[in-house]
Design a protein around this motif. Structure first.
Motif, mmCIF file in Angstrom:
data_model
loop_
_atom_site.group_PDB
_atom_site.id
_atom_site.type_symbol
_atom_site.label_atom_id
_atom_site.label_comp_id
_atom_site.label_asym_id
_atom_site.label_seq_id
_atom_site.Cartn_x
_atom_site.Cartn_y
_atom_site.Cartn_z
ATOM 1 N N GLY A 42 0.797 -1.215 0.000
ATOM 2 C CA GLY A 42 0.000 0.000 0.000
ATOM 3 C C GLY A 42 0.826 1.259 0.000
ATOM 4 O O GLY A 42 1.884 1.334 -0.621
ATOM 5 N N ARG A 80 1.175 5.665 1.774
ATOM 6 C CA ARG A 80 0.747 6.657 2.745
ATOM 7 C C ARG A 80 0.176 7.874 2.030
ATOM 8 O O ARG A 80 -0.026 8.930 2.636
ATOM 9 N N THR A 81 -0.078 7.732 0.748
ATOM 10 C CA THR A 81 -0.699 8.799 -0.028
ATOM 11 C C THR A 81 -2.219 8.597 -0.049
ATOM 12 O O THR A 81 -2.725 7.540 0.303
ATOM 13 N N ALA A 82 -2.924 9.662 -0.496
ATOM 14 C CA ALA A 82 -4.381 9.584 -0.526
ATOM 15 C C ALA A 82 -4.870 8.564 -1.546
ATOM 16 O O ALA A 82 -5.919 7.957 -1.381
ATOM 17 N N LYS A 83 -4.126 8.409 -2.626
ATOM 18 C CA LYS A 83 -4.499 7.486 -3.683
ATOM 19 C C LYS A 83 -3.320 6.623 -4.068
ATOM 20 O O LYS A 83 -2.175 6.969 -3.805
ATOM 21 N N GLY A 84 -3.593 5.526 -4.786
ATOM 22 C CA GLY A 84 -2.517 4.677 -5.258
ATOM 23 C C GLY A 84 -3.067 3.401 -5.848
ATOM 24 O O GLY A 84 -3.910 2.745 -5.231
ATOM 25 N N VAL A 85 -2.638 3.068 -7.080
ATOM 26 C CA VAL A 85 -3.125 1.848 -7.738
ATOM 27 C C VAL A 85 -1.962 1.052 -8.322
ATOM 28 O O VAL A 85 -2.075 0.482 -9.398
ATOM 29 N N ALA A 86 -0.847 1.022 -7.595
ATOM 30 C CA ALA A 86 0.341 0.334 -8.096
ATOM 31 C C ALA A 86 0.272 -1.156 -7.763
ATOM 32 O O ALA A 86 0.653 -1.581 -6.676
ATOM 33 N N GLY A 87 -0.235 -1.948 -8.696
ATOM 34 C CA GLY A 87 -0.283 -3.397 -8.504
ATOM 35 C C GLY A 87 -1.511 -3.843 -7.736
ATOM 36 O O GLY A 87 -2.371 -3.038 -7.384
ATOM 37 N N TYR A 88 -1.597 -5.144 -7.493
ATOM 38 C CA TYR A 88 -2.743 -5.699 -6.764
ATOM 39 C C TYR A 88 -2.807 -5.131 -5.349
ATOM 40 O O TYR A 88 -1.782 -4.879 -4.716
ATOM 41 N N ASP A 89 -4.010 -4.985 -4.855
ATOM 42 C CA ASP A 89 -4.225 -4.406 -3.530
ATOM 43 C C ASP A 89 -4.020 -5.466 -2.442
ATOM 44 O O ASP A 89 -4.972 -6.035 -1.917
ATOM 45 N N LEU A 90 -2.756 -5.711 -2.111
ATOM 46 C CA LEU A 90 -2.459 -6.708 -1.083
ATOM 47 C C LEU A 90 -2.850 -6.201 0.300
ATOM 48 O O LEU A 90 -3.154 -6.990 1.197
ATOM 49 N N ARG A 99 -5.536 -4.676 1.275
ATOM 50 C CA ARG A 99 -6.903 -5.061 1.570
ATOM 51 C C ARG A 99 -7.048 -6.563 1.805
ATOM 52 O O ARG A 99 -7.939 -7.011 2.525
ATOM 53 N N LEU A 100 -6.142 -7.337 1.179
ATOM 54 C CA LEU A 100 -6.184 -8.785 1.348
ATOM 55 C C LEU A 100 -5.914 -9.166 2.807
ATOM 56 O O LEU A 100 -6.472 -10.145 3.317
#
Lengths: 455, 455
Positions: free
Chosen positions: A179, A181-191, A193-194
């Protein structure tokens, strides 16, 4: 066993390794009913990431299962020990590392108690919403592991929505950062949340970046009495369909109301079939309460009482907070269920639970985070009575079956643990279970992390 | 090849299988620069879940890679074809299946255009926030695949936060249901979230349950002119630290302002180094704008202009919406970057990009979702000039390196695709990449789903 303890000592201070069986036994289980618990070989209480890594490396080297624990306030057995396991308690990793009002984040260790964090951020005008009932005891790590919710969720969502990034010790002791520490981010699968709701089966969370919100105005509460749960549920649907954003929308049935009166002499109206509590933390809560009060009246409420101030509001909430404790006095034991249904199905769900109570000749009190459709039927029974206990367990299962048949889920916020393993498989179906097992295998190929939990 | 086409025809109508190379070539790529695209063997346009299953079964049987596509408005090459692949376009699966105001959800097929959904839910007093610039063209399936954002994110978050449940066709054609249609749910690992931003590498989304919100009041906009980007960034930090909740907080630098003026004669102040746009959709937006205006002035704004009404607000937003198109006219080609940094690092980020522009002798316009710390540096260059193109590519990479060094991410909302593959590996690190690969392998063991994208 001796090798295990010796190796653990190599990377942990003496006081962090507990082996006295009387002591380790007290770490055997969380607060779930009907969930077996084994005897841990050892309890470790690390204070640093390196110490957690040492524990996991040792566990991997010796193939010893590890059961991670927070405050053990969970309600599904996810923190229960298995025989011969290492209990890895994170409660001593309890530092708040950072609170940043510009980025609206907190960085914390997993052992930080929810209420401690909530108060610390409040001092800076910020708000960490997730507020499970156990918030004075439960830890952020446990909240992340179970995906905890609370009263706030109808407006502010669950723990998952506040976890931006994690530092995780993997089964083999390696460190993973997920993940951001920024407000947004979509770098790769969301581990990230997993890991939320994974009950420690994928890795040990040792640090979390949490999103915060600006502190809202203090909430004002309204109580509405209904002649039937169906009428109260109709009011809930109407409130949500009209676009209101209550900060709390709770329902208690007459069984619960009576139990609370018995416990605390609160003088709640016992002839009422359902009491609805609504709150707003908007700029003009009185106006919102007035509008919601009208909707309640239109739905059949016999009495609508808005609180005038914070003190009156607090008194009304007190009744809701006492519900579980009050119902625990009805029998000698309780099982609390956690079925969440679409809002429109709330009335059939609650009526179905009442029918199940009649069928099994049991007292089942109904509390619900009504705004979320998240019901907590509380089955009260005599734990010493084998027949009644069996009926309690059957009714508990039948409640989950009812929830699934209404398009709901077996768990809105308490998790699966040991208690609902079979039911998770029913909810996910074979394809879902197969993929979930596959994911688990990627993170924990030796099956050392909380084995036997979830599936 | 002939076998592939024959087999596809067995489960698809004739009109849903395109093989004319002139036609299929038009499906070769999305809107990313510097990303190679191959020639698809065939383009399929299914209308039903069963047809998608047939495509995936065929692909698996014949070991043919599949590239899923929406409207191909993506900016990272994630939808680019590879030689000999099946392009699986979901644009004809464009039905809105359900809008439910009580449960505040919509159930949609992947080909529904973002703006079509937004308007349909608005008619029922509801709001679907994610609003990428391409919202009039882009599809919900594409938004889910890329994890799209937009102007609204500073208050309402990104696409991921609105995806509650999915129906997915797996690589082998089996059907997977994930998530829920309830407000809460923690049953097992969150596979739903795993698919968001996965760029079609884990499965084909064929249905989505989306969360909606009550429609907010219409927003009112303020424009503030600053003598430096640093002063504008200081205002952004102050606005967020003071607990304001703007529905939009955007920054444009002087390069962007001039380009917009050149395109649309908007008369924006060209002597201003940075223009900040703030909006509120609160019950009393004028009061919020006044408070924010004061913070801007205190931070050094030379001019603060609140809009009086919706029309004036719309005009101000128009300037922001034209930014990319305007900058595209500066050179013959553009590359748009998407680096997101902690808010406190916004000023060094923007100043660093200006330094990079000087170093490489390039025009780089700066637009930023400033409230999120999400910058979109737009590199303008002459695509016919090999040297300038090479410098553009180098500057693009240097911008990502700067973002990572400031604690940011290489992509806030555009995704990785082909364009940022190397950089994803740098951001995730070897342990992260290893686990992400492991997860991909679980869902797509034959590596048929959008191979070569992400990592």
């Amino acid at each position: 066993m001796r090798e295990l303890i010796e190796r653990l000592h190599e990377g942990l201070p003496t006081a962090a390794v507990l082996t006295d069986p009387d002591v380790t036994a007290s770490y055997a289980h969380d607060m779930a009913s009907f969930s077996e618990a084994g005897a841990p070989a050892v309890v470790v209480l690390p204070r640093t990431v390196e110490q957690v890594q040492h524990v996991m490396r040792t566990a991997t080297a010796l193939r010893v299962p590890v059961v991670p624990q927070g405050a053990r306030t969970g309600l599904s057995g996810a923190a229960n020990a298995s025989d011969g396991c290492i209990v890895l308690s994170l409660v001593r990793m309890d530092r708040i590392l950072e609170i940043d009002p510009v980025d609206r984040i907190a960085v914390v260790e997993p052992g930080v108690v929810n209420a401690v964090l909530s108060r610390a951020v409040a001092e800076q005008g910020l708000y960490y919403p997730p507020d499970p009932s156990s918030w004075e005891q439960c830890t952020i790590g446990g909240n992340i592991g179970t995906g905890a919710g609370g009263l706030c969720c109808v407006k502010y969502g669950v723990t998952a929505e506040y976890v931006l990034g994690l530092e995780v010790v993997l089964a083999d002791g390696r460190l993973l950062n997920t993940g951001r520490r920024t407000a947004k981010g979509v770098a790769g699968y969301d581990l990230t949340r997993l890991f939320v709701g994974a009950e420690g089966t994928l890795g040990i969370v040792v640090k979390a970046v949490l999103a915060l919100r600006p502190a809202p105005p203090r909430q004002l509460v309204l109580a509405a009495e209904f002649p039937s749960t169906a009428a109260a549920c109709a009011a809930v649907c109407e409130i949500m369909a009209r676009g209101h954003a209550p900060s709390l929308l709770e329902l208690m049935d007459t069984t619960t109301i009576r139990a609370v009166n018995d416990l605390a002499q609160m003088g709640l109206p016992e002839t009422t079939e359902a009491l609805l509590l609504a709150a707003f933390d908007t700029p003009d809560p009185a106006a919102d309460l007035a509008a919601v009060g009208e909707l309640c009246t239109a739905a059949g409420a016999t009495q609508v009482v808005p609180a005038d101030d914070a003190a009156e509001s607090e008194m009304l909430l007190q009744a809701r907070r006492l519900a579980l404790v009050a119902l625990e006095r009805v029998g000698t034991a309780t099982m609390i269920d956690d079925v969440c249904v679409p809002r429109a199905q709330l009335a059939p769900m609650i009526e179905g639970v009442a029918a199940i109570a009649r069928k099994y000749e049991l007292t089942i009190g109904m509390c619900a985070h009504a705004g979320d459709g998240n019901t907590h039927p509380i089955v009260c029974f005599d734990g010493a009575d084998a027949d009644e206990s069996a009926r309690a367990r059957e009714s508990f299962d039948e409640i989950m079956a009812l929830g699934l048949s209404l398009g709901g889920t077996i768990t809105g916020e308490h998790g699966v643990g040991l208690l609902k393993k079979e039911w998770l498989a029913r909810e996910l179906g074979p394809v879902g279970v197969e993929l979930q097992r596959g994911v688990r295998q990627v993170f924990d190929p030796l099956n050392l992390l909380n084995p036997g939990k979830l599936f």
